[in-house]
Design an enzyme around this catalytic site. Structure first.
Site, short mmCIF file in Angstrom:
data_model
loop_
_atom_site.label_atom_id
_atom_site.label_comp_id
_atom_site.label_asym_id
_atom_site.label_seq_id
_atom_site.Cartn_x
_atom_site.Cartn_y
_atom_site.Cartn_z
N ASP A 147 17.77 32.83 10.44
CA ASP A 147 16.52 32.45 9.78
C ASP A 147 15.30 32.88 10.59
OD1 ASP A 147 16.42 31.47 7.25
OD2 ASP A 147 16.05 29.38 7.80
N ASP A 192 23.38 17.18 6.47
CA ASP A 192 24.83 17.10 6.62
C ASP A 192 25.39 15.78 6.07
OD1 ASP A 192 23.53 15.69 8.61
OD2 ASP A 192 24.27 16.95 10.24
#
Length: 867
Positions: A305, A449
């Protein structure tokens, strides 16, 4: 005998004189030792061990440098060793009595309760008379309902029955005796009974607090009293939920894969990165390429990224698929979701870019997904090969379980019992189809998550946790980084609680709701912990009753609640968390997570994703005063309360001494906890950006074609080895054999294959070497990672080999690290601050020197002082 004693006393006097001990101290100590010599027959064989190991049994005494109050210290330690931490002996009166009592208790309580357990499980269990009890299946339900009904009625009576203080003390004393006897038996039945007793005691305490101790007089009193009550109710709720979560943990083992590899699923390895250095990421990429899995079913993807050219170049050079995206929205979650659209593997394995998987990672995890198609997630523990801030700054690695052990190595087992394993963002395998079905990784919160695993469970999919460290990564580098990471976790978990509350909505079982809810509200501990750290001060300063009760009533209710909850948690957690460390960890975070979690409760969409820095270093040791400001503020408030409370005891004729003393003890406990928290803020010097990993691997070193030396690799990093030479060369020394800059070849055997690596000598000292490994090709790099970071069984749980902590050792450790924190602040403080802090340190150091020291009598090595 008397002449020998006189000679020993003369020798002591001579030694003390040489060491500059003053006359007053010598007179006090010589008088005491003379009295002991003439009172006890120390020359007898009975006292042989005590004479030879005096300074082991009495570590408070400085050899050759006595202090005026050393006789008092020796008496306190002697009483402690005799009656509390006595030398184990099967024939001692105390042990004979205790063992007899325990035997009766087992025969009359434990075995009958085990028989009752057989009613629930349908299994046959032996009872005291060695006869088998058979219970008809159709009667089980009735028996269970009757038993639960009677238990519920008994519980209500035990909680609500009003008792005078004398009877309350008798009741809690009996419960403590029963719990102590139960604690010695490591069975499922005794653990459940301990939990039941703890819940009764704690519920009775909360009932008493709500109904008897709130004084509605003025707004100030009501405010402080209700704040403390809310904090206690919160702690009580978390306690009950955690008991349920881990009362029966599942230790799941890997499930074998089919022998036919054609039946194995294809796997995409995702390695997301944003701003980490390439040197940090390389080991992960190389280990992922070398995973023991059919190559036609394995693809490794670098999800960058940061869109960095050097990353793209390196990935192409080693055969890793390099993925970037135009829009960098939703941080890590968006990065993974973008990669899902470009890949098609049956499974997705995700690793943080600093984690290095072992070669067997997929073979140890995927078996369950092949066996059960409903399992959408298999999670493994997060293990760190570098020291976390607590291990590094307190030098406790190997002696205390790591901060993350309780969750990753234990609580997750409890979650697995209830099919509520939480995805932790790394070191996990997820089935693609269910992941796409829920819309990919959750993007609404910064803890994507845990939110993702919640959604998978809502869809009816199962999850699994395998308690084997199959990958290892870098821990947070500093206390400030650790706090920033936990702030993100805390804010994200509270965001989930507001946006997608597990207690409501469809798809979850009741146990799953409890497990997820407990994980989320746990991060609300910031404000309650601050309240506990400041709660005694309103009474000490302003005579405000936060608990409206006499000192004896507070003692009769508060202390049993604390003792039973602590004892039961320690029985459950074993060697995964030691006494008082949970309080220290919460105290460190409390000030910093309070505001973010409260904001998340009110406005859950506020806040952004922050990346935890890895691979940094600091050139010198320094005390982080910025992080410590909150601790220092609360330290001075508590110390001021301590001084003012002592002043009131001596100079206020109307003071309630009992209540003041209880609050002063509370303040002293808070001061120790805050001191221990502050001790972590001294950041130790760390020059290496690549941590060394301790190990013990055999190897050989080729100095020339005809000369080889056997050696042991004692530690490794991503490009270096520490070596201990294990044999002499024809009896000669190693002096001059190795020179800085010398090139050698090192041979390492791994799974019956010998790998050769070129290396350069960086330093040599007697039988120790430091080597820099020269890795020129991709294959050499992969093989080096295979022999070091990715080697099977490389990583061990942080609690392996640790004995379960004792309460006395826990108290001693708390005091030691608490004082250590003040000493660190004192050494690094500005001059004015040093003057003020020295008063606190001197007072606490003197008090600590008078306390007994717990000893590991069983594990000590006997040594002869005369040698």
């Amino acid at each position: 005998m008397q002449s020998n004693a006189i000679n020993k006393l003369k020798k002591l006097n001579a030694l003390w004189t040489v060491n500059g001990v003053n006359l007053f101290t010598k007179v006090i100590n010589l008088t005491f030792f003379a009295f002991v010599y003439f009172l006890l027959p120390l020359e007898n064989e009975t006292y042989k061990d005590l004479r030879r190991n005096f300074y082991y049994y009495y570590p408070q005494i400085k050899k050759g440098r006595p202090r005026p109050l050393d006789p008092v210290r020796i008496i306190i330690q002697s009483v402690f060793l005799l009656f509390i931490k006595q030398i184990p002996s099967k024939t001692s009166t105390i042990n004979v009595f205790f063992n007899s009592l325990l035997k009766v208790f087992k025969n009359t309580v434990i075995k009958p309760l085990s028989a009752i357990t057989s009613v629930f499980t349908g299994k046959l269990t032996e009872v005291a008379d060695q006869k088998e009890t058979v219970v008809l299946k159709e009667s089980r339900k009735t028996v269970i309902l009757v038993f639960l009904g009677l238990s519920f009625v008994a519980s209500i009576l035990a909680v609500t029955q009003p008792l005078d203080v004398e009877y309350q003390l008798v009741f809690v004393a009996l419960m403590w005796i029963v719990a102590t006897l139960l604690k010695s038996e490591k069975t499922r039945v005794t653990l459940m009974l301990m939990i039941f007793i703890s819940i009764i005691i704690s519920t009775r305490y909360i009932y008493w607090r709500i109904t008897k101790t709130i004084l509605f007089t003025d707004p100030v009193t009501i405010t402080f009293a209700l704040l403390l009550l809310v904090a206690e109710v919160y702690a009580y709720a978390v306690l009950i939920l955690s008991y349920f979560q881990v009362c029966w943990v599942l230790d799941r083992k890997p499930y074998p894969l089919p022998e036919d590899t054609a039946l194995w699923p294809s796997v995409d390895i995702f390695i997301p990165s944003y701003n980490e250095p390439l040197d940090v990421v390389k080991p992960c990429l190389l280990a992922a390429l070398d995973l023991d899995w059919p190559k036609d079913k394995l693809k490794v993807h670098m999800l960058d990224d940061g869109s960095r050219a050097e990353f793209e170049k390196y990935c192409k050079s080693i055969g890793v698929n390099y993925i970037i995206r135009k829009e960098h929205n939703h941080a890590k979650a968006g990065n993974i979701n973008h990669a899902l659209t470009l890949t098609n593997g049956d499974l997705v394995a995700i690793f943080d870019c600093d984690h290095v998987p072992t070669r067997a990672f997929l073979q140890m995890t995927v078996g369950w997904m092949v066996h059960d198609e409903n399992i959408a997630l298999v999670q493994t523990p997060h293990h760190f090969y570098s020291d976390d801030p607590f291990e590094k700054n307190l030098s406790i690695k190997g002696s205390v379980p790591a901060e993350n052990s309780l969750f990753h190595d234990f609580i997750q087992k409890g979650n697995d019992t209830w099919n509520a394993t939480m995805f932790c963002g790394s070191c996990a395998v997820i089935r693609r189809k269910p992941l796409e079905e829920i819309g990919g990784i959750a993007v609404e919160t910064v803890t994507e998550d845990a939110h993702t695993s919640l959604r998978l469970n809502r869809k009816g999919y199962s999850s699994a946790f395998i308690s084997l460290p199959l990958a290892a990564g870098l821990a947070t580098e500093s206390l400030a980084d650790h706090i920033n990471q936990r702030i993100r976790w805390a804010r994200g978990m509270v965001q989930i609680f507001r946006i997608d509350n597990p207690l409501f909505g469809k798809g979850l079982t009741i146990p799953q709701r409890i497990c997820f809810a407990n994980a989320m509200i746990h991060f609300l501990h910031g404000l309650p912990r601050i309240i506990f750290l400041l709660a005694p001060l309103p009474f000490l300063f302003f005579n405000v009753y936060v608990i409206f009760a006499t000192g004896m009533m507070i003692f009769a209710y508060v202390l049993p609640h604390m003792i039973h909850s602590t004892m039961t948690n320690q029985q459950i957690q074993g060697n995964k968390r030691f006494y008082f460390w949970g309080v220290i960890y919460e105290t460190i975070l409390s000030w910093y997570i309070t505001v973010p979690t409260l904001i998340a409760l009110i406005s859950p969409k506020h806040g952004k994703f922050n990346v935890t820095a890895k691979g940094a270093s600091n050139e010198e040791t320094y005390f982080d005063w910025t992080v410590s400001k909150s601790y220092i503020f609360m330290i001075f408030l508590n110390f001021a309360g301590l001084i003012y409370g002592i002043y009131n005891i001596f100079f206020d004729p109307f003071s309630q001494v009992g209540v003041i003393v209880i609050n002063l003890l509370w303040v002293c406990y808070n001061l120790l906890v805050l001191g221990a928290a502050s001790a972590v803020a001294l950041e130790r010097r760390q020059v290496r950006t690549s941590p060394r990993v301790s190990c013990e691997m055999e190897c050989t070193i080729d100095i020339s074609k005809f000369q080889k030396i056997n050696a042991i690799i004692t530690d490794f990093s991503k490009d270096g080895l520490g070596i201990k030479l294990s044999e002499k060369i024809e009896g000669s020394s190693y002096q001059g054999l190795f020179k800085d800059g010398q090139l050698v070849v090192i041979n390492i055997e791994n799974n019956s294959v010998i790998y050769k690596f070129n290396a350069e000598v960086k330093f040599s000292n007697q039988n120790k070497l430091g080597l820099a490994v020269k890795l020129d090709t991709l294959q050499e790099n992969i093989e080096y990672i295979r022999c070091t970071f990715a080697c099977a069984d490389r990583w061990a749980h942080s609690f392996e080999g640790l004995k379960q902590d004792t309460l006395f050792h826990g108290i001693h450790t708390l005091v030691k690290f608490g004082l250590n924190g003040y000493i660190k602040m004192l050494k690094n403080a500005p001059f004015v601050f040093k003057q003020l802090l020295w008063i606190v340190v001197s007072t606490l150091l003197f008090t600590f020197s008078m306390l007994p020291v717990p000893l590991d009598i069983n594990g000590k090595k006997i040594f002869d002082k005369r040698k």
